[in-house]
Design an enzyme around this catalytic site. Sequence first.
Site, PDB file in Angstrom:
ATOM      1  N   ARG A 127       5.552  20.496  14.171  1.00 60.45           N
ATOM      2  CA  ARG A 127       4.726  19.725  13.157  1.00 60.45           C
ATOM      3  C   ARG A 127       5.433  19.017  12.190  1.00 60.45           C
ATOM      4  NH1 ARG A 127       1.589  16.997  13.995  1.00 60.45           N
ATOM      5  NH2 ARG A 127       0.785  18.202  15.549  1.00 60.45           N
ATOM      6  N   LYS A 162       2.745   0.448  -2.964  1.00 58.13           N
ATOM      7  CA  LYS A 162       1.663   1.355  -2.646  1.00 58.13           C
ATOM      8  C   LYS A 162       1.881   2.138  -1.498  1.00 58.13           C
ATOM      9  CE  LYS A 162      -2.032  -1.875  -4.287  1.00 58.13           C
ATOM     10  NZ  LYS A 162      -3.128  -2.564  -4.092  1.00 58.13           N
ATOM     11  N   LYS A 194       2.148  -9.373 -13.813  1.00 56.71           N
ATOM     12  CA  LYS A 194       0.642  -9.057 -13.412  1.00 56.71           C
ATOM     13  C   LYS A 194      -0.165  -9.546 -14.620  1.00 56.71           C
ATOM     14  CE  LYS A 194      -0.145  -6.370  -9.939  1.00 56.71           C
ATOM     15  NZ  LYS A 194      -0.220  -5.516  -9.144  1.00 56.71           N
ATOM     16  N   GLU A 223       1.714 -12.866 -10.696  1.00 57.09           N
ATOM     17  CA  GLU A 223       0.635 -12.823 -10.117  1.00 57.09           C
ATOM     18  C   GLU A 223      -0.571 -14.047 -10.626  1.00 57.09           C
ATOM     19  OE1 GLU A 223      -1.928  -8.838  -9.168  1.00 57.09           O
ATOM     20  OE2 GLU A 223      -2.757  -9.848 -11.082  1.00 57.09           O
ATOM     21  N   ASP A 244      -3.333 -14.044  -5.515  1.00 59.35           N
ATOM     22  CA  ASP A 244      -4.068 -12.973  -5.804  1.00 59.35           C
ATOM     23  C   ASP A 244      -5.665 -13.294  -5.517  1.00 59.35           C
ATOM     24  OD1 ASP A 244      -4.598 -10.176  -6.105  1.00 59.35           O
ATOM     25  OD2 ASP A 244      -5.395 -10.646  -8.041  1.00 59.35           O
TER      26      ASP A 244
END
Length: 306
Positions: A127, A162, A194, A223, A244
Amino acid sequence: MSPDVAVGQQRIDPGDVPGALRDAGLEPEDVGATIDRALDEDLAYGPDVTTEAIFDPADRATAWVASRQDGCLAGLPVAAAAIHRLAARQGTTARVTLLAHDGQRVHPGDRVLLIEASLRCLLTSERTMLNQLGQLSGVATQTARWADALAGSRAVIRDTRKTVPGLRTLQKYAVRCGGGQNHRMGLGDAALIKDNHVAAAGGIAQAIRAVQSHAPQVACEVECDTLDQVREAVGAGAHLVLLDNMAPDVMRRAVAICRPAGVRTEASGGLLLADAPAVAPTGVDYVSVGALTHSSPVLDLGLDMD
């Protein structure tokens, strides 16, 4: 090469594992620690009671890992490392042969791994090994689909930060196996300004000046949500502009602003594979997709014994 390993196959013995991982651009100690954590989850409450109840330590068998879906492979050296790592814990040995290579496209029924080991090693490591191989191959498979969809354009698919906590290096390796490129590995290898940075700094130009003053050696990406922001970022010296959530026609206009200044562009913001035909012709240099690492389904692979 061992005489029982056919051309195109690769035997990975325990001493070969570090070199195989380094050849893949992975750090053996980091991969080993990741494997140990996964094994420890299964063995936290004691050894594999089912397997140890049925099989003697001396019982050995041969098993194959095969794909049950169309996909793209990633993580075969990691799977080999998992098997050898458990075998060492159990005081036994295993023989692992790669029947395919990372980055290879596979189809249902294709065998990718051959293992000869004790039954206790095979069934206890099954597994952990399949979880890692399936997860990484799932990332590679989704990346390959994007790479295929963008083929013929200048756009390159790439990842984001992410990632599943603790699996960033492996997941980003899987992106490379699928034909994509990596964006930032962390927060220090490039700057990405950002909206919250802009708000706190008082504007795009102010944020860019602060970054360039503090870390002139790193690339600076900004961004942008609007064409006015794109113009401001280009004028202030950004190296790359992240577009964006822009519609394709707005992306084209943004590219027309950036390219004459030598500024690269990156499409981002909830993009789906179905969006690729509209995004690719806009002329963007990159398409970033967080779902490559946070939402790709695993590739279904199974282990069967002779």
